[in-house]
Design a protein around this motif. Structure first.
Motif, PDB file in Angstrom:
ATOM      1  N   LEU A 166       7.418   6.155  -7.309  1.00 34.61           N
ATOM      2  CA  LEU A 166       6.422   5.824  -7.999  1.00 34.61           C
ATOM      3  C   LEU A 166       6.521   4.222  -7.986  1.00 34.61           C
ATOM      4  O   LEU A 166       5.433   3.633  -8.399  1.00 34.61           O
ATOM      5  CB  LEU A 166       6.685   6.281  -9.453  1.00 34.61           C
ATOM      6  CG  LEU A 166       5.582   5.883 -10.458  1.00 34.61           C
ATOM      7  CD1 LEU A 166       4.407   6.372 -10.165  1.00 34.61           C
ATOM      8  CD2 LEU A 166       6.299   6.206 -11.736  1.00 34.61           C
ATOM      9  N   ALA A 167       7.483   3.620  -7.852  1.00 34.40           N
ATOM     10  CA  ALA A 167       7.781   2.123  -7.821  1.00 34.40           C
ATOM     11  C   ALA A 167       7.321   1.366  -6.626  1.00 34.40           C
ATOM     12  O   ALA A 167       7.580   0.424  -6.627  1.00 34.40           O
ATOM     13  CB  ALA A 167       9.291   1.689  -8.229  1.00 34.40           C
ATOM     14  N   ALA A 168       7.259   2.228  -5.594  1.00 32.60           N
ATOM     15  CA  ALA A 168       6.886   1.763  -4.223  1.00 32.60           C
ATOM     16  C   ALA A 168       5.610   0.996  -4.248  1.00 32.60           C
ATOM     17  O   ALA A 168       4.272   1.888  -4.791  1.00 32.60           O
ATOM     18  CB  ALA A 168       6.955   2.890  -3.054  1.00 32.60           C
ATOM     19  N   SER A 169       5.296  -0.179  -3.483  1.00 35.33           N
ATOM     20  CA  SER A 169       4.064  -0.675  -3.462  1.00 35.33           C
ATOM     21  C   SER A 169       3.180  -0.166  -2.669  1.00 35.33           C
ATOM     22  O   SER A 169       3.557   0.806  -1.422  1.00 35.33           O
ATOM     23  CB  SER A 169       4.171  -2.209  -3.191  1.00 35.33           C
ATOM     24  OG  SER A 169       4.678  -2.199  -1.956  1.00 35.33           O
ATOM     25  N   ARG A 170       1.930  -0.225  -2.549  1.00 36.80           N
ATOM     26  CA  ARG A 170       0.975   0.276  -1.417  1.00 36.80           C
ATOM     27  C   ARG A 170       1.568   0.008  -0.081  1.00 36.80           C
ATOM     28  O   ARG A 170       1.340   0.800   0.757  1.00 36.80           O
ATOM     29  CB  ARG A 170      -0.593  -0.218  -1.649  1.00 36.80           C
ATOM     30  CG  ARG A 170      -1.019   0.147  -3.087  1.00 36.80           C
ATOM     31  CD  ARG A 170      -2.485   0.260  -3.119  1.00 36.80           C
ATOM     32  NE  ARG A 170      -3.139  -1.028  -2.889  1.00 36.80           N
ATOM     33  CZ  ARG A 170      -4.089  -1.657  -3.244  1.00 36.80           C
ATOM     34  NH1 ARG A 170      -4.980  -0.934  -3.666  1.00 36.80           N
ATOM     35  NH2 ARG A 170      -4.253  -2.832  -2.980  1.00 36.80           N
ATOM     36  N   ALA A 171       1.897  -1.622   0.091  1.00 41.86           N
ATOM     37  CA  ALA A 171       2.306  -1.680   1.311  1.00 41.86           C
ATOM     38  C   ALA A 171       3.385  -1.040   1.900  1.00 41.86           C
ATOM     39  O   ALA A 171       3.791  -0.991   3.028  1.00 41.86           O
ATOM     40  CB  ALA A 171       2.649  -3.558   1.112  1.00 41.86           C
ATOM     41  N   GLU A 172       4.465  -0.811   1.025  1.00 37.81           N
ATOM     42  CA  GLU A 172       5.633  -0.204   1.342  1.00 37.81           C
ATOM     43  C   GLU A 172       5.342   1.371   1.816  1.00 37.81           C
ATOM     44  O   GLU A 172       5.937   1.892   2.819  1.00 37.81           O
ATOM     45  CB  GLU A 172       6.562  -0.242   0.103  1.00 37.81           C
ATOM     46  CG  GLU A 172       7.188  -1.560  -0.079  1.00 37.81           C
ATOM     47  CD  GLU A 172       7.830  -1.681  -1.393  1.00 37.81           C
ATOM     48  OE1 GLU A 172       8.923  -2.448  -1.470  1.00 37.81           O
ATOM     49  OE2 GLU A 172       7.831  -0.767  -2.155  1.00 37.81           O
TER      50      GLU A 172
END
Length: 149
Positions: A35-41
């Protein structure tokens, strides 16, 4: 009542909670949770999954660099792309001292897809097409499942 309690000193930083103890308490999820991952990640993970899937069949892909850029560059007049079509990926041939590179453009792919599964499929198609171009093969040769839905 001889000893009145002195008022608390205000904290030097911004106040995180209101006087009733409500308000922001901290992050919703710890950093290791997806959930904490960014869209780029998340996008980088999709590209990595696609590359790993192809490397099992084509070990020489370990020598190729895979890059993710936000958008294609506009180099000079024309820039290699027009208003009607924006590239989703590209290749850079190997030069002396530099390995060959496959470039995947994140924002154009994200704009064209609605969900994670659709995005993963398009990312894989772009990676397969660019690897095929770099190796001088057809996309169906690189990945026999290319084009299947």
């Amino acid at each position: 009542m001889d000893n009145p309690v002195p008022p608390r000193a205000a904290a030097p930083g911004p106040r995180r909670r209101d006087r009733h103890g409500r308000g922001m308490r901290g992050p919703i999820a710890p950093p290791q949770v997806p959930l904490a991952a960014s869209r780029a990640e998340v996008f980088a993970d999709l590209v990595q999954d696609s590359v790993e899937r192809l490397e099992r069949r084509w070990p020489q892909l370990a020598e190729i660099d895979f890059l993710i850029l936000e958008v294609p560059r506009l180099d000079g007049p024309g820039g290699g792309w027009s208003e009607d079509s924006v590239p989703l990926g590209g290749t850079i041939a190997a030069r002396e001292g530099h390995p060959a590179r496959v470039v995947v453009y994140r924002r154009p792919i994200e704009i064209r897809t609605k969900g994670r599964d659709e995005r993963a499929a398009l990312v894989h198609e772009v990676v397969v097409e660019q690897v095929a171009e770099l190796l001088g093969l057809t996309p169906e040769t690189v990945d026999p499942r290319y084009g299947e839905d």
